[in-house]
Design an enzyme around this catalytic site. Structure first.
Site, PDB file in Angstrom:
ATOM      1  N   LYS A  64     -44.743  66.118 -27.331  1.00  8.28           N
ATOM      2  CA  LYS A  64     -43.708  67.015 -26.780  1.00  8.28           C
ATOM      3  C   LYS A  64     -44.259  68.057 -25.834  1.00  8.28           C
ATOM      4  O   LYS A  64     -43.640  68.405 -24.835  1.00  8.28           O
ATOM      5  CB  LYS A  64     -42.921  67.684 -27.914  1.00  8.28           C
ATOM      6  N   GLU A  92     -38.929  59.108 -27.558  1.00  9.72           N
ATOM      7  CA  GLU A  92     -37.968  59.511 -28.600  1.00  9.72           C
ATOM      8  C   GLU A  92     -38.622  60.371 -29.686  1.00  9.72           C
ATOM      9  O   GLU A  92     -38.016  61.297 -30.218  1.00  9.72           O
ATOM     10  CB  GLU A  92     -37.344  58.261 -29.236  1.00  9.72           C
ATOM     11  N   GLY A  95     -49.909  70.369 -46.042  1.00  7.40           N
ATOM     12  CA  GLY A  95     -49.966  69.575 -44.814  1.00  7.40           C
ATOM     13  C   GLY A  95     -48.717  69.688 -43.940  1.00  7.40           C
ATOM     14  O   GLY A  95     -48.526  68.889 -43.019  1.00  7.40           O
ATOM     15  N   GLU A 151     -50.193  73.366 -39.382  1.00  5.29           N
ATOM     16  CA  GLU A 151     -51.560  73.221 -38.881  1.00  5.29           C
ATOM     17  C   GLU A 151     -52.398  74.428 -39.315  1.00  5.29           C
ATOM     18  O   GLU A 151     -51.843  75.487 -39.634  1.00  5.29           O
ATOM     19  CB  GLU A 151     -51.529  73.226 -37.335  1.00  5.29           C
ATOM     20  N   LYS A 196     -39.448  71.256 -27.351  1.00 10.10           N
ATOM     21  CA  LYS A 196     -38.438  70.233 -27.663  1.00 10.10           C
ATOM     22  C   LYS A 196     -37.103  70.573 -26.999  1.00 10.10           C
ATOM     23  O   LYS A 196     -36.395  69.685 -26.504  1.00 10.10           O
ATOM     24  CB  LYS A 196     -38.271  70.109 -29.177  1.00 10.10           C
TER      25      LYS A 196
HETATM   26  N1  LIG Z   1     -47.861  64.347 -36.944  1.00 12.77           N
HETATM   27  C1  LIG Z   1     -46.555  64.376 -36.785  1.00 12.77           C
HETATM   28  O1  LIG Z   1     -45.783  64.455 -37.741  1.00 12.77           O
HETATM   29  C2  LIG Z   1     -45.963  64.314 -35.396  1.00 12.77           C
HETATM   30  C3  LIG Z   1     -44.550  64.318 -35.232  1.00 12.77           C
HETATM   31  C4  LIG Z   1     -44.014  64.220 -33.951  1.00 12.77           C
HETATM   32  C5  LIG Z   1     -44.868  64.149 -32.863  1.00 12.77           C
HETATM   33  N2  LIG Z   1     -46.219  64.190 -33.055  1.00 12.77           N
HETATM   34  C6  LIG Z   1     -47.087  64.125 -31.874  1.00 12.77           C
HETATM   35  O2  LIG Z   1     -47.835  62.924 -31.938  1.00 12.77           O
HETATM   36  C7  LIG Z   1     -49.114  63.121 -31.336  1.00 12.77           C
HETATM   37  C8  LIG Z   1     -50.199  62.744 -32.348  1.00 12.77           C
HETATM   38  O3  LIG Z   1     -50.120  63.582 -33.478  1.00 12.77           O
HETATM   39  P1  LIG Z   1     -50.973  63.302 -34.802  1.00 12.77           P
HETATM   40  O4  LIG Z   1     -50.398  64.204 -35.841  1.00 12.77           O
HETATM   41  O5  LIG Z   1     -51.046  61.848 -35.065  1.00 12.77           O
HETATM   42  O6  LIG Z   1     -52.412  63.857 -34.356  1.00 12.77           O
HETATM   43  P2  LIG Z   1     -53.791  63.719 -35.172  1.00 12.77           P
HETATM   44  O7  LIG Z   1     -53.563  63.240 -36.549  1.00 12.77           O
HETATM   45  O8  LIG Z   1     -54.519  65.015 -34.963  1.00 12.77           O
HETATM   46  O9  LIG Z   1     -54.557  62.560 -34.388  1.00 12.77           O
HETATM   47  C9  LIG Z   1     -54.953  62.708 -33.065  1.00 12.77           C
HETATM   48  C10 LIG Z   1     -55.668  61.441 -32.599  1.00 12.77           C
HETATM   49  O10 LIG Z   1     -55.914  61.584 -31.200  1.00 12.77           O
HETATM   50  C11 LIG Z   1     -57.244  61.168 -30.936  1.00 12.77           C
HETATM   51  N3  LIG Z   1     -57.662  61.824 -29.685  1.00 12.77           N
HETATM   52  C12 LIG Z   1     -57.660  63.133 -29.373  1.00 12.77           C
HETATM   53  N4  LIG Z   1     -58.034  63.332 -28.098  1.00 12.77           N
HETATM   54  C13 LIG Z   1     -58.249  62.101 -27.583  1.00 12.77           C
HETATM   55  C14 LIG Z   1     -58.629  61.631 -26.305  1.00 12.77           C
HETATM   56  N5  LIG Z   1     -58.859  62.470 -25.295  1.00 12.77           N
HETATM   57  N6  LIG Z   1     -58.735  60.277 -26.128  1.00 12.77           N
HETATM   58  C15 LIG Z   1     -58.496  59.419 -27.127  1.00 12.77           C
HETATM   59  N7  LIG Z   1     -58.113  59.805 -28.379  1.00 12.77           N
HETATM   60  C16 LIG Z   1     -58.012  61.141 -28.593  1.00 12.77           C
HETATM   61  C17 LIG Z   1     -58.028  61.567 -32.163  1.00 12.77           C
HETATM   62  O11 LIG Z   1     -59.208  60.819 -32.223  1.00 12.77           O
HETATM   63  P3  LIG Z   1     -60.236  60.866 -33.463  1.00 12.77           P
HETATM   64  O12 LIG Z   1     -59.514  60.157 -34.573  1.00 12.77           O
HETATM   65  O13 LIG Z   1     -61.398  60.148 -32.980  1.00 12.77           O
HETATM   66  O14 LIG Z   1     -60.471  62.335 -33.730  1.00 12.77           O
HETATM   67  C18 LIG Z   1     -57.021  61.204 -33.260  1.00 12.77           C
HETATM   68  O15 LIG Z   1     -57.125  59.863 -33.626  1.00 12.77           O
HETATM   69  C19 LIG Z   1     -49.146  64.602 -30.909  1.00 12.77           C
HETATM   70  O16 LIG Z   1     -48.752  64.699 -29.582  1.00 12.77           O
HETATM   71  C20 LIG Z   1     -48.112  65.240 -31.789  1.00 12.77           C
HETATM   72  O17 LIG Z   1     -47.537  66.399 -31.197  1.00 12.77           O
HETATM   73  C21 LIG Z   1     -46.791  64.257 -34.289  1.00 12.77           C
END
Ligand SMILES: NC(=O)c1ccc[n+]([C@@H]2O[C@H](COP(=O)([O-])OP(=O)(O)OC[C@H]3O[C@@H](n4cnc5c(N)ncnc54)[C@H](OP(=O)(O)O)[C@@H]3O)[C@@H](O)[C@H]2O)c1
Length: 416
Positions: free
Chosen positions: A97, A121, A179, A182, A197
């Site tokens: 987002k 989405e 969890g 953050e 958003k």
């Molecule tokens: N978590 C939720 O509930 C949620 C809900 C809606 C939207 N989102 C969005 O979804 C996205 C991911 O969230 P998440 O919670 O899954 O994050 P996360 O658990 O912190 O995972 C981030 C991932 O990104 C990888 N990464 C970071 N920088 C990178 C780069 N430059 N190149 C390649 N890989 C890279 C990390 O690699 P490593 O594993 O090697 O560290 C990790 O695997 C974010 O934009 C977040 O805002 C998340």
């Protein structure tokens, strides 16, 4: 016949891994992950090691990969990945987002220029399919407003403050332990995630593009137990609400502020980490979406839905943006607010158009009155620690005649 999706995935965190698992269980989608780009190769992964790389070009320059799914936690790197993927003729699905809200203009131009689709989405309310509904179903003329609890962390914290009698600090700590927040919670608790958003929802509701930082927004950092108690006395709960409304003057007003939500509102019972969005339209009246706004599988479900839509060449047409009459975005409303403050603060009564109620207590005082929205945008007295500003349940003052009468009576009383 729908097309085969060969996916290059960026990120294998909460959402990326969730999506990978879900895809293993959804063979009917005709989608396979060819490569996963991550940042730390040393981490243990729940997928075959030869799937992983730290080399972005292994995905971006692979002609066999026709879809890039961007699920990383770095908004700047995400923008570079999405742009290159679109320029290289790949469709893109993202949940980022922050990246999308901050680059709406560029991302629209890139889609126009390249003809490639970008779907997101999951970027607003994760599992709740609000973007595609706003895009496809609600005509701009009939859409009166969208209001939502769009950030699960702040909603969890407020729910714990209400139901667990916790202070903001203790509720935040609990959210972090479970969890739901953050370790650096500022994006959530200062309303930045919610306003990102809202910027995305504004585009799909009314065709309006704006920088999220320009919209009036705040979070829940300074809300106290006394504010929660006041709300309870009035039969309300405090919620952080993102809102875009078409007012009587046909202009669109949008902001993120905490608000007293009374029992008759559909948002009243959206508690804990859940999200809820109400959509008000001219003919259908009010409709309500409710669901999980975060988490690996709920977010992956929206990504999966975008992937499924790509098989049939679906793309956002941004009809509301490209039609001739985009409503003006204005910040010229008068808002009825409750402002509470501790003894270190002296809130100038001149900031109010008029005052309806005020109370001075030994620990905390409050004033309820009407304030010009522009005043809030230009000043920061209301953002100081020790001061909390909360919208009342019916916040818009649209009757300008009433406003001038009340302003005049304040002048006669020598207050302004
Ligand atoms: N978590 C939720 O509930 C949620 C809900 C809606 C939207 N989102 C969005 O979804 C996205 C991911 O969230 P998440 O919670 O899954 O994050 P996360 O658990 O912190 O995972 C981030 C991932 O990104 C990888 N990464 C970071 N920088 C990178 C780069 N430059 N190149 C390649 N890989 C890279 C990390 O690699 P490593 O594993 O090697 O560290 C990790 O695997 C974010 O934009 C977040 O805002 C998340």
């Amino acid at each position: 016949m729908s097309k085969q999706l060969t996916i290059g995935l960026f990120g294998f965190g909460v959402v990326g891994e969730g999506l990978y698992k879900v895809l293993q269980q959804t063979p009917s989608l005709n989608a396979s992950v060819k490569k996963v780009v991550i940042r730390h190769p040393e981490k243990k992964r729940s997928a075959p090691p030869d799937l992983f790389t730290t080399d972005a070009s292994a995905v971006l320059n692979d002609p066999l990969i026709n879809v890039v799914v961007e699920l990383i936690d770095d908004a700047d790197a995400a923008f570079a990945i999405i742009s290159t993927a679109l320029l290289n003729g790949k469709a893109v699905v993202s949940a980022n987002k922050k990246c999308i809200a901050e680059h709406l203009d560029e991302l629209l131009s890139l889609q126009e220029r390249t003809g490639s689709a970008l779907l997101y989405e999951a970027a607003a309310c994760a599992s709740i399919p609000v973007i595609r509904n706003l895009e496809e179903y609600y005509d701009n003329d009939l859409l009166r407003g969208v209001a939502g609890i769009v950030n699960g962390s702040t909603n969890f914290i407020l729910s714990r403050m209400i139901e667990g009698d916790l202070s903001f600090k203790d509720a935040l700590l609990l959210a972090q332990q479970l969890g739901f927040a953050e370790s650096d919670p500022s994006l959530d608790v200062d309303g930045i995630d919610a306003v990102n958003k809202l910027a995305i929802l504004l585009l799909h509701s009314y065709g309006v593009i704006t920088r999220p930082g320009d919209l009036l927004h705040s979070g829940i950092r300074h809300i106290t137990r006394a504010d929660i108690g006041y709300a309870e006395e009035k039969g309300c709960r405090i919620k952080l609400v993102a809102r875009a409304v078409k007012l009587k003057n046909d202009r669109v007003n949008a902001f993120v502020l905490p608000q007293f939500i009374n029992q008759s509102s559909l948002l009243h019972n959206v508690n804990n980490e859940y999200n809820g969005v109400t959509i008000r339209s001219g003919l259908a009246d009010e409709q309500f979406f409710y669901g999980k706004g975060a988490g690996g599988f709920p977010t992956a479900s929206a990504v999966l839905s975008d992937l499924s839509a790509l098989r049939y060449n679906y793309r956002y047409e941004y009809r509301k943006k490209y039609r001739e009459q985009i409503p003006a975005l204005a910040a010229d409303a008068f808002l009825k607010v409750y402002v509470s403050f501790d003894q270190q603060h002296d809130i100038p009564e001149t900031v109010f158009e008029w005052i309806e109620e005020s109370h001075s207590g030994p620990g905390r005082s409050y004033i309820i009155g009407a304030i010009a929205q522009e005043n809030l945008l230009k000043s920061d007295w209301w953002r100081q620690p020790g001061v909390s500003l909360i919208l009342t349940a019916e916040p818009f003052v649209e009757d300008l005649e009433l406003r001038s009468v009340k302003r005049r009576s304040l002048q006669l009383a020598g207050v302004v």
